[in-house]
Each structure stands twice: as C-alpha cells, then as structure tokens.
Design a protein around this motif. Structure first.
Motif, PDB file in Angstrom:
ATOM      1  N   MET A   1     -10.916  34.544 -25.593  1.00  0.00           N
ATOM      2  CA  MET A   1     -11.955  34.559 -24.460  1.00  0.00           C
ATOM      3  C   MET A   1     -12.042  33.035 -24.345  1.00  0.00           C
ATOM      4  N   THR A   2     -12.280  32.252 -25.086  1.00  0.00           N
ATOM      5  CA  THR A   2     -12.418  30.863 -24.885  1.00  0.00           C
ATOM      6  C   THR A   2     -11.330  30.120 -24.016  1.00  0.00           C
ATOM      7  N   ALA A   3     -10.135  30.472 -24.191  1.00  0.00           N
ATOM      8  CA  ALA A   3      -9.160  29.869 -23.180  1.00  0.00           C
ATOM      9  C   ALA A   3      -9.232  30.427 -21.927  1.00  0.00           C
ATOM     10  N   SER A   4      -9.718  31.774 -21.817  1.00  0.00           N
ATOM     11  CA  SER A   4     -10.110  31.982 -20.274  1.00  0.00           C
ATOM     12  C   SER A   4     -10.981  31.334 -19.715  1.00  0.00           C
ATOM     13  N   ILE A   5     -12.226  30.981 -20.380  1.00  0.00           N
ATOM     14  CA  ILE A   5     -13.202  30.138 -19.695  1.00  0.00           C
ATOM     15  C   ILE A   5     -12.971  28.837 -19.407  1.00  0.00           C
ATOM     16  N   TRP A   6     -12.114  28.170 -20.282  1.00  0.00           N
ATOM     17  CA  TRP A   6     -11.397  26.932 -19.866  1.00  0.00           C
ATOM     18  C   TRP A   6     -10.255  26.897 -18.782  1.00  0.00           C
ATOM     19  N   MET A   7      -9.742  27.934 -18.611  1.00  0.00           N
ATOM     20  CA  MET A   7      -8.644  28.127 -17.597  1.00  0.00           C
ATOM     21  C   MET A   7      -9.406  28.151 -16.260  1.00  0.00           C
ATOM     22  N   ALA A   8     -10.723  28.929 -16.435  1.00  0.00           N
ATOM     23  CA  ALA A   8     -11.374  28.920 -15.177  1.00  0.00           C
ATOM     24  C   ALA A   8     -12.218  27.611 -14.758  1.00  0.00           C
ATOM     25  N   VAL A   9     -12.713  26.968 -15.673  1.00  0.00           N
ATOM     26  CA  VAL A   9     -13.001  25.614 -15.514  1.00  0.00           C
ATOM     27  C   VAL A   9     -11.812  24.740 -14.866  1.00  0.00           C
ATOM     28  N   GLY A  10     -10.755  24.817 -15.408  1.00  0.00           N
ATOM     29  CA  GLY A  10      -9.710  24.191 -14.707  1.00  0.00           C
ATOM     30  C   GLY A  10      -9.301  24.564 -13.270  1.00  0.00           C
ATOM     31  N   LEU A  11      -9.220  25.877 -13.092  1.00  0.00           N
ATOM     32  CA  LEU A  11      -9.007  26.321 -11.521  1.00  0.00           C
ATOM     33  C   LEU A  11      -9.993  26.108 -10.683  1.00  0.00           C
ATOM     34  N   ILE A  12     -11.489  26.155 -11.135  1.00  0.00           N
ATOM     35  CA  ILE A  12     -12.362  25.761 -10.247  1.00  0.00           C
ATOM     36  C   ILE A  12     -12.400  24.364 -10.026  1.00  0.00           C
ATOM     37  N   GLY A  13     -12.129  23.591 -11.028  1.00  0.00           N
ATOM     38  CA  GLY A  13     -11.971  22.148 -10.993  1.00  0.00           C
ATOM     39  C   GLY A  13     -10.892  21.706  -9.725  1.00  0.00           C
ATOM     40  N   GLN A  14      -9.822  22.510  -9.694  1.00  0.00           N
ATOM     41  CA  GLN A  14      -8.647  22.305  -8.981  1.00  0.00           C
ATOM     42  C   GLN A  14      -9.097  22.827  -7.536  1.00  0.00           C
ATOM     43  N   ALA A  15      -9.704  23.780  -7.209  1.00  0.00           N
ATOM     44  CA  ALA A  15     -10.281  24.395  -6.052  1.00  0.00           C
ATOM     45  C   ALA A  15     -11.190  23.252  -5.301  1.00  0.00           C
ATOM     46  N   LEU A  16     -12.221  22.604  -6.052  1.00  0.00           N
ATOM     47  CA  LEU A  16     -12.955  21.648  -5.983  1.00  0.00           C
ATOM     48  C   LEU A  16     -12.309  20.477  -5.265  1.00  0.00           C
ATOM     49  N   PHE A  17     -11.362  20.087  -5.975  1.00  0.00           N
ATOM     50  CA  PHE A  17     -10.641  18.904  -5.716  1.00  0.00           C
ATOM     51  C   PHE A  17      -9.555  19.191  -4.437  1.00  0.00           C
ATOM     52  N   SER A  18      -9.265  20.084  -4.248  1.00  0.00           N
ATOM     53  CA  SER A  18      -8.264  20.461  -3.267  1.00  0.00           C
ATOM     54  C   SER A  18      -9.175  20.395  -1.931  1.00  0.00           C
ATOM     55  N   GLY A  19     -10.480  21.059  -2.193  1.00  0.00           N
ATOM     56  CA  GLY A  19     -11.655  21.178  -1.000  1.00  0.00           C
ATOM     57  C   GLY A  19     -11.635  20.008  -0.453  1.00  0.00           C
ATOM     58  N   ARG A  20     -11.743  18.847  -1.105  1.00  0.00           N
ATOM     59  CA  ARG A  20     -12.069  17.554  -0.686  1.00  0.00           C
ATOM     60  C   ARG A  20     -11.065  17.383   0.575  1.00  0.00           C
ATOM     61  N   PHE A  21      -9.868  17.621   0.707  1.00  0.00           N
ATOM     62  CA  PHE A  21      -8.812  17.451   1.637  1.00  0.00           C
ATOM     63  C   PHE A  21      -9.388  18.271   2.935  1.00  0.00           C
ATOM     64  N   LEU A  22      -9.554  19.705   2.566  1.00  0.00           N
ATOM     65  CA  LEU A  22     -10.058  20.406   3.547  1.00  0.00           C
ATOM     66  C   LEU A  22     -11.475  19.984   4.443  1.00  0.00           C
ATOM     67  N   LEU A  23     -12.333  19.623   3.621  1.00  0.00           N
ATOM     68  CA  LEU A  23     -13.406  18.842   3.885  1.00  0.00           C
ATOM     69  C   LEU A  23     -12.978  17.774   4.995  1.00  0.00           C
ATOM     70  N   GLN A  24     -12.498  16.696   4.481  1.00  0.00           N
ATOM     71  CA  GLN A  24     -11.909  15.642   5.351  1.00  0.00           C
ATOM     72  C   GLN A  24     -11.100  15.925   6.589  1.00  0.00           C
ATOM     73  N   TRP A  25     -10.248  16.792   6.461  1.00  0.00           N
ATOM     74  CA  TRP A  25      -9.573  17.277   7.656  1.00  0.00           C
ATOM     75  C   TRP A  25     -10.458  17.956   8.615  1.00  0.00           C
ATOM     76  N   TRP A  26     -11.474  18.832   8.118  1.00  0.00           N
ATOM     77  CA  TRP A  26     -12.080  19.620   8.945  1.00  0.00           C
ATOM     78  C   TRP A  26     -13.162  18.401   9.637  1.00  0.00           C
ATOM     79  N   THR A  27     -13.826  17.677   9.101  1.00  0.00           N
ATOM     80  CA  THR A  27     -14.434  16.520   9.799  1.00  0.00           C
ATOM     81  C   THR A  27     -13.954  15.692  10.637  1.00  0.00           C
ATOM     82  N   SER A  28     -12.642  15.446  10.351  1.00  0.00           N
ATOM     83  CA  SER A  28     -11.928  14.532  11.214  1.00  0.00           C
ATOM     84  C   SER A  28     -11.478  15.439  12.544  1.00  0.00           C
ATOM     85  N   GLU A  29     -11.104  16.585  12.575  1.00  0.00           N
ATOM     86  CA  GLU A  29     -10.931  17.460  13.597  1.00  0.00           C
ATOM     87  C   GLU A  29     -12.242  17.584  14.120  1.00  0.00           C
TER      88      GLU A  29
END
Length: 93
Positions: A1-29
């Motif tokens: 169970m603990t490994a699954s929670i940490w995997m979710a933390v990593g995936l959420i972090g990656q989604a947030l980190f990737s989302g910054r580029f989508l925000l930058q692109w959307w704002t620029s457009e």
C-alpha cells in the motif's frame, strides 16, 4: 500500500510539473506573445516538491539533486518577481 501512495505522489508531481508547460503555452496563445505566467513558477514548485518527495522515498540521488536544484531556481524567480512588483509600486505583471 505504501508504495502505491508514493507512486501516486510521483505521478501527481509529474502531472503538476508538466502542467506548467500547458499553462505557459495557453497563456502565450491567449495573449498572442510568449510569456511566463506566475502560475508557471507555482506549478514548478508544487510539481518539483512532489517529485522531490518521491525521489527521497526511492532514494535516487540523481533525481534528488535535479529536483532540489530546480526548486531553488523556482523560488528565486518568485522572489525576483516580488521584488520587481515592489519596485514598481505593486502593479500586476
């Protein structure tokens, strides 16, 4: 169970980190010019913080160093933005 929670933390972090580029692109457009909105830096911090926590869990020194260095840069950029706003009388950028 603990490994699954940490995997979710990593995936959420990656989604947030990737989302910054989508925000930058959307704002620029939307504005018709290249800009880096303040939200980019906040998403960078949130995503990097989550990824750093995950990296510490998996004990990956390369990942830890990379996320730690990035975090310092993101925080510094927000400090520079705050200083610039203070110098200009608090006007929004």
């Amino acid at each position: 169970m603990t490994a699954s929670i940490w995997m979710a933390v990593g995936l959420i972090g990656q989604a947030l980190f990737s989302g910054r580029f989508l925000l930058q692109w959307w704002t620029s457009e939307r504005l018709g010019r290249s800009v880096v909105p303040n939200g980019f830096w906040y998403l960078s911090i949130l995503g990097s913080g989550s990824l750093l926590a995950y990296a510490l869990y998996v004990r990956d020194p390369v990942f830890i160093i990379g996320q730690s260095a990035g975090m310092l840069i993101y925080l510094r950029n927000l400090k520079l933005i705050r200083n610039e706003r203070r110098a200009s009388g608090g006007a929004s950028a």
